[in-house]
Design a protein around this motif. Structure first.
Motif, mmCIF file in Angstrom:
data_model
loop_
_atom_site.group_PDB
_atom_site.id
_atom_site.type_symbol
_atom_site.label_atom_id
_atom_site.label_comp_id
_atom_site.label_asym_id
_atom_site.label_seq_id
_atom_site.Cartn_x
_atom_site.Cartn_y
_atom_site.Cartn_z
ATOM 1 N N GLY A 20 0.807 -1.217 0.000
ATOM 2 C CA GLY A 20 0.000 0.000 0.000
ATOM 3 C C GLY A 20 0.835 1.258 0.000
ATOM 4 O O GLY A 20 0.292 2.358 -0.161
ATOM 5 N N ASN A 21 2.144 1.116 0.189
ATOM 6 C CA ASN A 21 3.035 2.275 0.214
ATOM 7 C C ASN A 21 3.986 2.291 -0.975
ATOM 8 O O ASN A 21 5.042 2.931 -0.915
ATOM 9 C CB ASN A 21 3.841 2.273 1.517
ATOM 10 N N LEU A 22 3.621 1.567 -2.046
ATOM 11 C CA LEU A 22 4.502 1.534 -3.217
ATOM 12 C C LEU A 22 4.635 2.907 -3.867
ATOM 13 O O LEU A 22 5.598 3.159 -4.597
ATOM 14 C CB LEU A 22 3.962 0.537 -4.252
ATOM 15 N N VAL A 34 11.103 5.279 -8.773
ATOM 16 C CA VAL A 34 11.479 4.537 -9.975
ATOM 17 C C VAL A 34 11.708 5.544 -11.098
ATOM 18 O O VAL A 34 10.874 6.422 -11.329
ATOM 19 C CB VAL A 34 10.388 3.525 -10.383
ATOM 20 N N ALA A 35 12.840 5.436 -11.800
ATOM 21 C CA ALA A 35 13.175 6.358 -12.890
ATOM 22 C C ALA A 35 12.547 5.874 -14.194
ATOM 23 O O ALA A 35 12.522 4.677 -14.482
ATOM 24 C CB ALA A 35 14.684 6.473 -13.049
ATOM 25 N N PRO A 53 -0.172 6.198 -10.425
ATOM 26 C CA PRO A 53 0.967 6.412 -9.503
ATOM 27 C C PRO A 53 1.223 5.204 -8.613
ATOM 28 O O PRO A 53 1.209 5.293 -7.394
ATOM 29 C CB PRO A 53 0.510 7.634 -8.703
ATOM 30 N N VAL A 54 1.435 4.033 -9.217
ATOM 31 C CA VAL A 54 1.733 2.843 -8.429
ATOM 32 C C VAL A 54 3.086 2.983 -7.743
ATOM 33 O O VAL A 54 3.306 2.439 -6.663
ATOM 34 C CB VAL A 54 1.696 1.590 -9.330
ATOM 35 N N SER A 111 8.951 -3.936 -7.925
ATOM 36 C CA SER A 111 8.877 -3.016 -9.063
ATOM 37 C C SER A 111 8.853 -3.774 -10.380
ATOM 38 O O SER A 111 8.164 -3.392 -11.331
ATOM 39 C CB SER A 111 10.052 -2.039 -9.021
ATOM 40 N N GLU A 112 9.603 -4.890 -10.455
ATOM 41 C CA GLU A 112 9.616 -5.680 -11.690
ATOM 42 C C GLU A 112 8.232 -6.246 -11.991
ATOM 43 O O GLU A 112 7.760 -6.204 -13.130
ATOM 44 C CB GLU A 112 10.639 -6.804 -11.570
#
Length: 698
Positions: free
Chosen positions: A47-49, A54-55, A84-85, A148-149
């Motif tokens: 929930g806080n991702l 991330v660039a 905005p994940v 992130s992947e």
């Protein structure tokens, strides 16, 4: 002997020492401190991702998609901004590289320059797969890289679905054109079928007419033979025509010369007629004036005759009235003169009237004669024009006569050529007759083929119409396009879904916390000695069992209460959760007590080793199927395996039947290790002299 005597003595000793009370309370809170911080820290990491940097680097240059320029990279960036994940940072390639090296980004996503071009190449002869370059900074944090992947893979899937939908829209648009083309082809095939039928009829008609052609060719051959005979006569006749045309040309030349002379005489006659008409018009004008003068003179003579008659009457009356005057000779002479004058004036007036009438008739005749002279002049002119035209015609006729003579000569030559051609016609008509017969024979297979063509085109028209209907039936609305892009959807059944990560990891952390609390308690409090010197084996066992059991129950009670009511951990059944936690805590506590009782410090070390083995083999994080072989072998023999499963039943699944099974297993484990501890005290008989009392010291 009272078995609880040693326990009561230990409790009194405990209550007299405040430090022991504080230590006991601190140890009782160890499981909740351990599990509480771990569970709360892992409560909802997904929930806080949005806080995970991330660039994103967009190098896409765009490409042409069916006549429309699109930049798919920019569209992907727009979707990232609306989703905005992660905490996206849209930077250059250099900034992304330096940020990864300095551990400012957990991952980077790069859209290559040819991304749109590769995506657009699907409809070309050499399609290329569009790719997005993803790099995780696993050196910085492995789990963040994995998270992130997975998220980028899902975004890639969404982008692929969008591209598939766009391709599908393009293809379905072409399907509409294909349907229209198939419909036109079907109509064309129907017309082709009609043409094939007409071809069959035409072939039959051709065969009929070929028979007629063959017969006509025979007749033409006979006629050509007769024509060849007549061509010889035509050559002689053409020679006579040539001679007559030459004579005609000479006569027309002489006639044209005479016509020119006649034209000149007509011109002279027209001039003379004009002069005569002018003179007659002048004479007519003088006659009109003479007629007017005679009329005036006649009127004056009439007036003179009337005046003389009145004067004679007046004089007669005067003489009758005057005798003397009547005897006067002069008076009588005057009377006679007046009477003579009246008669002469009357006669003169009559003559003048007759003369005026004659002059009028003369003037009228002159006018008619002048009009006739004018008509004569006009006729002479027309005659001149006619002769002029006739002379021109005669000139042209003479020229035509000459051409006729030349043509007659050419006709003679042509007829001679015709005679030669007729000879060839005779030969050709014979060949035509033979060819018509062969053609009639060859049309039989053509008739059969025309019938087969008609059948084939009818079937082709039906199939094309069916294909047009099927392609036209393709619905190209947004719902259909989404189904093409994503033909299979996954409907999540939330019955077994865990809302937060903390609920999933809580069974593992609670089990570790209870085991760690048990290990700490055996380290701080002696599992062998008591507060009463010389105490027997069984009373000491009861005291130690109650002490360790109460500590375990205290740890379980505090842990369940804080997790449930302070941290908000929602469980399926609070009573079952409390009960299972209590049994699990007792099992872990009695395991640690048994090892420490029998082996003292080495036993505590073995308990620590057992905890480490359970961390890897209890399947608290990864499924047992993913564990290495040795961990799978240990899995069913470790108590934490059943505590993790039981807590999952109590917290998440609500499978109380399985919960009771796990509770029974742990209860049996607790009873077995408690029995092992009792065996130690029963074999010892009594406490060794000089053993230290609580708390234990190394």
């Amino acid at each position: 002997m009272n078995p609880f005597r040693v326990f009561v003595q230990d409790v009194r000793h405990f209550l007299k020492n405040p430090m022991l009370i504080v230590t006991f309370a601190a140890v009782a809170c160890i499981p909740i401190l351990y599990s509480g911080f771990l569970i709360r820290g892992s409560w909802d990491p997904y929930g806080n991702l949005a806080n995970l940097p991330v660039a994103v680097v967009n190098l896409d240059r765009g490409a042409d998609f069916g006549g429309t320029f699109k930049n798919v990279g920019e569209q992907f960036v727009s979707e990232l901004k609306e989703n905005p994940v992660f905490r996206w940072s849209f930077v250059s390639a250099g900034q992304a590289e330096s940020g990864m090296l300095e551990n400012r980004y957990y991952a980077s996503v790069t859209i290559p320059e040819s991304f749109s071009a590769d995506a657009a190449s699907l409809t070309t002869d050499q399609p290329r797969q569009a790719e997005i370059v993803y790099e995780s900074n696993s050196y910085y944090n492995f789990i963040a890289g994995q998270i992130s992947e997975n998220a980028v893979k899902e975004l890639r899937t969404q982008l692929s679905e969008n591209l598939t939908e766009a391709y599908t829209r393009s293809v379905t648009g072409q399907f509409a054109e294909l349907s229209a083309g198939l419909k036109e082809a079907s109509e064309g095939a129907a017309k082709l079928n009609e043409g094939a039928a007409q071809l069959g009829d035409g072939v039959a008609s051709v065969r009929t007419h070929l028979g007629e052609l063959s017969a006509g060719a025979a007749r033409m051959h006979a006629g050509a033979s007769r024509l060849a005979a007549g061509a010889a006569d035509a050559v002689a006749g053409a020679a006579q025509v040539n001679s007559g045309a030459s004579s005609l040309a000479g006569g027309l030349g002489r006639l044209a010369s005479a016509g020119k002379q006649l034209q000149a005489g007509a011109a002279d006659a027209a001039q003379e007629a004009d002069s005569l008409a002018a003179a007659l018009q002048t004479a007519s004008a003088g006659g009109s004036k003479l007629e007017s003068g005679l009329a005036a003179a006649s009127s004056s003579a009439s007036e003179l005759s009337a005046g003389a008659a009145q004067a004679a009457d007046g004089l007669q009356k005067l003489l009758n009235a005057n005798a003397g005057l009547a005897a006067d000779a002069q008076a009588k002479q005057l009377l006679n003169a007046l009477q003579s004058l009246a008669q002469g004036a009357g006669a003169l007036s009559g003559v003048q009237k007759q003369l005026a009438a004659g002059v009028g008739s003369l003037a009228q005749g002159q006018g008619q004669l002048a009009a006739g002279a004018q008509k004569l002049a006009s006729g002479a002119r027309r005659l001149e024009q006619g002769l002029k035209q006739e002379n021109a015609g005669l000139t042209d006729a003479a020229a035509a006569g000459n051409k006729l003579a030349q043509g007659a000569g050419q006709l003679r030559t042509g007829i001679s050529s015709l005679r030669a051609g007729v000879s060839q016609l005779v030969t050709g008509s014979a060949d035509l007759e033979a060819g018509a017969n062969r053609l009639q024979t060859g049309t039989a297979p053509l008739a059969t083929g025309a019938a087969q063509l008609a059948d084939g085109t009818a079937e082709l028209a039906d199939k094309l119409a069916e294909a047009a209907d099927r392609t036209a039936a393709l619905n190209a609305d947004d719902r259909t396009m989404r189904l093409f892009a994503q033909p299979v959807s996954i409907r999540a059944d939330d019955d077994r879904h865990i809302k937060r990560y903390g609920y999933g990891i809580a069974p593992y952390f609670i089990s570790i916390a209870l085991f760690a609390g048990s290990l700490v308690f055996t380290t701080i409090f002696s599992p062998r000695g008591g507060s009463e010197p010389g105490a027997g084996g069984f009373p000491l066992f009861v005291s130690k069992g109650l002490t360790f059991g109460l500590m375990s129950l205290a740890q379980s009670l505090i842990l369940c209460t804080v997790l449930t009511y302070a941290l908000g951990l929602q469980v399926r059944s609070v009573p079952w959760f409390y009960a299972f936690t209590a049994v699990t805590g007792l099992a872990f506590m009695f395991i640690a007590q048994a090892f420490a009782t029998w082996l003292d410090q080495p036993g505590r070390f073995l308990v620590l080793v057992l905890m480490v083995l359970q961390l890897a083999s209890s399947a608290g994080t990864f499924p047992v199927e993913l564990l290495p072989g040795w961990a799978k072998a240990l899995h069913p023999w470790l108590p934490m395996t059943y505590s993790v499963q039981g807590f999952r039943d109590a917290i998440s699944s609500g499978d109380y039947a399985d919960l009771r099974i796990q509770l029974l297993r742990l209860a049996v484990c607790a009873a077995a290790f408690l029995a092992a501890t009792s065996l130690y005290f029963l074999l010892r008989g009594k406490e060794k002299a000089g053993e230290q009392t609580m708390p234990a010291k190394a």
